[in-house]
Scaffold this active site. Structure first.
Site, PDB file in Angstrom:
ATOM      1  N   ASP A  10       0.882  -1.165   0.000  1.00 19.80           N
ATOM      2  CA  ASP A  10       0.000   0.000   0.000  1.00 19.80           C
ATOM      3  C   ASP A  10       0.925   1.222   0.000  1.00 19.80           C
ATOM      4  O   ASP A  10       1.696   1.416   0.950  1.00 19.80           O
ATOM      5  CB  ASP A  10      -0.868  -0.056   1.266  1.00 19.80           C
ATOM      6  CG  ASP A  10      -1.744   1.173   1.427  1.00 19.80           C
ATOM      7  OD1 ASP A  10      -1.526   2.192   0.733  1.00 19.80           O
ATOM      8  OD2 ASP A  10      -2.646   1.122   2.278  1.00 19.80           O
ATOM      9  N   ASN A  24      -6.519  12.937 -10.630  1.00 17.69           N
ATOM     10  CA  ASN A  24      -7.262  13.366 -11.820  1.00 17.69           C
ATOM     11  C   ASN A  24      -7.040  14.874 -12.005  1.00 17.69           C
ATOM     12  O   ASN A  24      -6.439  15.515 -11.154  1.00 17.69           O
ATOM     13  CB  ASN A  24      -8.752  13.012 -11.704  1.00 17.69           C
ATOM     14  CG  ASN A  24      -9.381  13.636 -10.481  1.00 17.69           C
ATOM     15  OD1 ASN A  24      -9.300  14.852 -10.280  1.00 17.69           O
ATOM     16  ND2 ASN A  24      -9.996  12.824  -9.637  1.00 17.69           N
ATOM     17  N   ASP A  34      -5.658   7.539  -5.272  1.00 11.66           N
ATOM     18  CA  ASP A  34      -5.861   8.961  -4.939  1.00 11.66           C
ATOM     19  C   ASP A  34      -6.647   9.080  -3.624  1.00 11.66           C
ATOM     20  O   ASP A  34      -6.241   9.818  -2.705  1.00 11.66           O
ATOM     21  CB  ASP A  34      -6.642   9.601  -6.102  1.00 11.66           C
ATOM     22  CG  ASP A  34      -6.657  11.114  -6.068  1.00 11.66           C
ATOM     23  OD1 ASP A  34      -5.995  11.706  -5.199  1.00 11.66           O
ATOM     24  OD2 ASP A  34      -7.339  11.711  -6.927  1.00 11.66           O
ATOM     25  N   TYR A 121      -8.643   4.165 -14.971  1.00  9.60           N
ATOM     26  CA  TYR A 121      -8.336   4.746 -16.285  1.00  9.60           C
ATOM     27  C   TYR A 121      -8.090   3.694 -17.371  1.00  9.60           C
ATOM     28  O   TYR A 121      -7.953   4.046 -18.555  1.00  9.60           O
ATOM     29  CB  TYR A 121      -7.173   5.730 -16.194  1.00  9.60           C
ATOM     30  CG  TYR A 121      -7.573   7.103 -15.648  1.00  9.60           C
ATOM     31  CD1 TYR A 121      -8.863   7.349 -15.189  1.00  9.60           C
ATOM     32  CD2 TYR A 121      -6.660   8.155 -15.604  1.00  9.60           C
ATOM     33  CE1 TYR A 121      -9.231   8.597 -14.690  1.00  9.60           C
ATOM     34  CE2 TYR A 121      -7.018   9.416 -15.106  1.00  9.60           C
ATOM     35  CZ  TYR A 121      -8.303   9.628 -14.652  1.00  9.60           C
ATOM     36  OH  TYR A 121      -8.661  10.867 -14.170  1.00  9.60           O
TER      37      TYR A 121
HETATM   38  P1  ADP Z   1      -5.988   5.541 -12.399  1.00  5.74           P
HETATM   39  O1  ADP Z   1      -7.226   6.399 -12.363  1.00  5.74           O
HETATM   40  O2  ADP Z   1      -4.741   6.329 -12.776  1.00  5.74           O
HETATM   41  O3  ADP Z   1      -6.172   4.302 -13.197  1.00  5.74           O
HETATM   42  P2  ADP Z   1      -6.333   4.079  -9.871  1.00  5.74           P
HETATM   43  O4  ADP Z   1      -6.160   4.618  -8.509  1.00  5.74           O
HETATM   44  O5  ADP Z   1      -7.709   3.659 -10.284  1.00  5.74           O
HETATM   45  O6  ADP Z   1      -5.722   5.184 -10.857  1.00  5.74           O
HETATM   46  O7  ADP Z   1      -5.355   2.852 -10.080  1.00  5.74           O
HETATM   47  C1  ADP Z   1      -3.962   2.957 -10.254  1.00  5.74           C
HETATM   48  C2  ADP Z   1      -3.285   1.763  -9.590  1.00  5.74           C
HETATM   49  O8  ADP Z   1      -3.177   2.013  -8.190  1.00  5.74           O
HETATM   50  C3  ADP Z   1      -4.038   0.442  -9.735  1.00  5.74           C
HETATM   51  O9  ADP Z   1      -3.085  -0.578 -10.033  1.00  5.74           O
HETATM   52  C4  ADP Z   1      -4.620   0.230  -8.342  1.00  5.74           C
HETATM   53  O10 ADP Z   1      -4.764  -1.156  -8.037  1.00  5.74           O
HETATM   54  C5  ADP Z   1      -3.519   0.831  -7.494  1.00  5.74           C
HETATM   55  N1  ADP Z   1      -3.843   1.189  -6.099  1.00  5.74           N
HETATM   56  C6  ADP Z   1      -5.044   1.433  -5.524  1.00  5.74           C
HETATM   57  N2  ADP Z   1      -4.887   1.742  -4.216  1.00  5.74           N
HETATM   58  C7  ADP Z   1      -3.549   1.681  -3.962  1.00  5.74           C
HETATM   59  C8  ADP Z   1      -2.727   1.869  -2.799  1.00  5.74           C
HETATM   60  N3  ADP Z   1      -3.258   2.193  -1.608  1.00  5.74           N
HETATM   61  N4  ADP Z   1      -1.385   1.717  -2.922  1.00  5.74           N
HETATM   62  C9  ADP Z   1      -0.823   1.396  -4.117  1.00  5.74           C
HETATM   63  N5  ADP Z   1      -1.527   1.208  -5.244  1.00  5.74           N
HETATM   64  C10 ADP Z   1      -2.875   1.341  -5.169  1.00  5.74           C
END
Ligand code: ADP
Length: 169
Positions: A10, A24, A34, A121
């Site tokens: 994480d 975003n 985010d 995305y």
């Molecule tokens: P985007 O809108 O750029 O696609 P997302 O947040 O939906 O961004 O996903 C980007 C990546 O971050 C995905 O691989 C998701 O599984 C991952 N992700 C989500 N939460 C966490 C976290 N707490 N730490 C690390 N990676 C994360």
């Protein structure tokens, strides 16, 4: 040359100089990584983001990390995947480059990236990992400041994809 590695974690728990947020264009928070970053950093992060006036796709902006173990958050906006012929690859590469440039300007020595654009995305993970690793690997102007770059994967599968990419030349 910096050390590159991939881990499964994480990103909000990492004690590095800077973590990158896949934000975003509003920079006012969202879901996925985010949302997790804003929750862990606390409400001061949103207050710091508001005056930044958003961020264009492929660009990046920096704030403090507030309650995070990381000193800084570098917010970058990845492209939404529309099939690959809308400059997605160039925009995604730009996210990594601009984040590293801003990291250097702030004397960051360790930085962690999430897998930008590959969640909501919709960017295909293998293509995105190749761009992430190549862009970081061939980033032209490493200063002495950046010593360690971590690809922080959120799933075992993503970690395998990144490790495969790191092992290939
Ligand atoms: P985007 O809108 O750029 O696609 P997302 O947040 O939906 O961004 O996903 C980007 C990546 O971050 C995905 O691989 C998701 O599984 C991952 N992700 C989500 N939460 C966490 C976290 N707490 N730490 C690390 N990676 C994360």
């Amino acid at each position: 040359m910096a050390i590159l590695r991939a881990i499964k974690s994480d990103i909000t728990t990492l004690k590095v100089d800077a973590i990158v947020n896949a934000a975003n264009e509003s920079l006012l928070g969202g879901g996925g990584v985010d949302g997790a970053i804003h929750r862990a950093a606390g409400p001061e992060l949103l207050r710091a983001c508001r005056p930044l006036g958003g961020c264009k796709t492929g660009e990046a902006k920096i704030t403090p990390g507030f309650n995070l173990p990381a000193k800084y958050v570098i917010h970058t906006v990845g492209p939404v995947w529309h099939g690959g012929s809308f400059d997605e690859a160039e925009l995604l590469a730009s996210c990594y480059r601009r984040s590293l440039e801003i990291a250097q300007e702030n004397m960051v020595s360790s930085i962690a990236f999430p897998s930008i654009s590959t969640g909501v995305y919709g960017y295909p993970i293998r293509l995105a990992a190749q761009i992430a690793v190549d862009t970081v690997r061939y980033f032209p102007a490493y200063s002495q400041s950046i010593a360690e770059i971590i690809f922080c994967c959120y799933s075992e599968y993503d970690l395998r994809v990144y490790n495969m990419q790191l092992e290939s030349k």
